[in-house]
Write a protein that holds these residues in place. Structure first.
Motif, PDB file in Angstrom:
ATOM      1  N   UNK A  51       7.252   0.238 -30.356  1.00 57.32           N
ATOM      2  CA  UNK A  51       7.132  -0.460 -31.627  1.00 57.32           C
ATOM      3  C   UNK A  51       8.036   0.224 -32.641  1.00 57.32           C
ATOM      4  N   UNK A  52       9.148  -0.423 -32.986  1.00 54.69           N
ATOM      5  CA  UNK A  52      10.122   0.132 -33.915  1.00 54.69           C
ATOM      6  C   UNK A  52      10.563   1.530 -33.501  1.00 54.69           C
ATOM      7  N   UNK A  53      10.848   1.677 -32.209  1.00 52.37           N
ATOM      8  CA  UNK A  53      11.368   2.929 -31.696  1.00 52.37           C
ATOM      9  C   UNK A  53      10.333   3.984 -31.375  1.00 52.37           C
ATOM     10  N   UNK A  54       9.063   3.704 -31.673  1.00 55.26           N
ATOM     11  CA  UNK A  54       7.990   4.666 -31.404  1.00 55.26           C
ATOM     12  C   UNK A  54       7.207   4.192 -30.184  1.00 55.26           C
ATOM     13  N   UNK A  55       7.074   5.054 -29.191  1.00 52.68           N
ATOM     14  CA  UNK A  55       6.348   4.687 -27.981  1.00 52.68           C
ATOM     15  C   UNK A  55       4.843   4.765 -28.208  1.00 52.68           C
TER      16      UNK A  55
ATOM     17  N   UNK B 104       0.146   7.625 -29.584  1.00 61.86           N
ATOM     18  CA  UNK B 104       1.444   7.412 -30.222  1.00 61.86           C
ATOM     19  C   UNK B 104       2.306   8.627 -29.929  1.00 61.86           C
ATOM     20  N   UNK B 105       3.450   8.369 -29.311  1.00 63.64           N
ATOM     21  CA  UNK B 105       4.305   9.456 -28.834  1.00 63.64           C
ATOM     22  C   UNK B 105       5.626   9.433 -29.592  1.00 63.64           C
ATOM     23  N   UNK B 106       5.868  10.460 -30.367  1.00 65.37           N
ATOM     24  CA  UNK B 106       7.112  10.611 -31.111  1.00 65.37           C
ATOM     25  C   UNK B 106       7.712  11.961 -30.744  1.00 65.37           C
ATOM     26  N   UNK B 107       8.681  11.941 -29.827  1.00 66.18           N
ATOM     27  CA  UNK B 107       9.254  13.187 -29.333  1.00 66.18           C
ATOM     28  C   UNK B 107       8.206  13.972 -28.569  1.00 66.18           C
ATOM     29  N   UNK B 108       7.975  15.209 -28.969  1.00 66.27           N
ATOM     30  CA  UNK B 108       6.969  16.054 -28.319  1.00 66.27           C
ATOM     31  C   UNK B 108       5.595  15.927 -28.975  1.00 66.27           C
ATOM     32  N   UNK B 109       5.509  15.146 -30.029  1.00 68.30           N
ATOM     33  CA  UNK B 109       4.243  15.001 -30.754  1.00 68.30           C
ATOM     34  C   UNK B 109       3.446  13.815 -30.221  1.00 68.30           C
ATOM     35  N   UNK B 110       2.195  14.044 -29.877  1.00 64.74           N
ATOM     36  CA  UNK B 110       1.314  13.002 -29.362  1.00 64.74           C
ATOM     37  C   UNK B 110       0.086  12.905 -30.259  1.00 64.74           C
ATOM     38  N   UNK B 111      -0.173  11.699 -30.765  1.00 63.51           N
ATOM     39  CA  UNK B 111      -1.358  11.452 -31.586  1.00 63.51           C
ATOM     40  C   UNK B 111      -2.301  10.551 -30.804  1.00 63.51           C
ATOM     41  N   UNK B 112      -3.552  10.965 -30.671  1.00 64.94           N
ATOM     42  CA  UNK B 112      -4.552  10.221 -29.901  1.00 64.94           C
ATOM     43  C   UNK B 112      -5.577   9.595 -30.840  1.00 64.94           C
ATOM     44  N   UNK B 113      -5.841   8.307 -30.636  1.00 62.97           N
ATOM     45  CA  UNK B 113      -6.845   7.611 -31.448  1.00 62.97           C
ATOM     46  C   UNK B 113      -7.822   6.885 -30.533  1.00 62.97           C
ATOM     47  N   UNK B 114      -9.099   7.257 -30.607  1.00 58.19           N
ATOM     48  CA  UNK B 114     -10.122   6.511 -29.868  1.00 58.19           C
ATOM     49  C   UNK B 114     -10.346   5.193 -30.582  1.00 58.19           C
TER      50      UNK B 114
END
Length: 212
Positions: free
Chosen positions: A166-170, A192-202
């Motif tokens: 989505x707009x370049x963000x996996x 949401x994966x941006x480079x090495x950063x991973x954000x997790x949302x339940x």
């Protein structure tokens, strides 16, 4: 501001807000709806699953099989939030027609007597989702369990992942599945994966299931 992804809104729903209904209705009219929906073994008319979010506003999504037309299942999805002390807000209803494999052929936003046709995502669209396998390393990195307890009980689960950009963000939507439950959906997460950063949302967990 990034467009709201219908793959996230429908497949792994809700991020509570007081103007949720207006936001979603505005978004879905010009954003393709997810091309896949998960169905359980031996789906029948009347089957339903109620899923709830873990946020304070008590978001929910109720999936049900409203009817069957030929080889297509008519799936109704009701979403909204219940705000303590206020009541239900932002209710939105979708209708999706899908085959046994979960391939969505058409979809509508239902608002009373009004039915607004929605575009179904095709390859190249930001909302297009396709199954992707997870390696053992990915399961460990994403901290995916093999057994989980939710409102409807304790279940052994197998991850089913979908990816989209989505707009370049996996974004990786991970369902924790069990074939014995309606719509197979025990819990879901959005990564949401941006480079090495991973954000997790339940997002949602199974609260109730059955047949009306």
């Amino acid at each position: 501001m990034k467009r709201i992804s219908c793959a996230v809104l429908i497949s792994a729903f809700l991020f509570g807000t007081g103007c949720l209904s207006a936001i979603i209705k505005s978004a879905v009219k010009d954003t393709p709806v997810a091309n896949k929906i998960v169905l359980h073994s031996n789906p029948r008319v009347g089957d339903y699953a109620l899923l709830k979010g873990g946020d304070e506003q008590q978001s929910y999504a109720k999936y049900s099989i409203a009817s069957k037309k030929g080889s297509l299942y008519v799936i109704k999805i009701e979403t909204g939030v219940i705000v303590p002390g206020i009541g239900e807000m932002g209710k939105v209803t979708f209708e999706m027609n899908a085959d046994r494999a979960g391939n969505v052929s058409s979809a509508f936003l239902v608002d009373g007597a009004e039915r607004t046709p929605l575009k179904v995502a095709a390859p190249g669209d930001a909302s297009y989702v396709k199954p992707s396998s997870l390696t053992a390393a990915e399961k460990s990195k994403l901290d995916i369990p093999s057994r989980i307890t939710v409102g409807a009980g304790t279940f052994n689960v197998t991850p089913l992942a979908y990816s989209q950009v989505n707009e370049g963000v996996e974004q990786k939507i991970v369902y924790l599945m069990n074939k014995s439950v309606k719509f197979g959906h025990v819990a879901s997460y959005v990564y949401t994966i941006e480079g090495d950063e991973i954000t997790k949302a339940k997002t949602l967990e199974l609260a109730e299931q059955g047949r009306n």
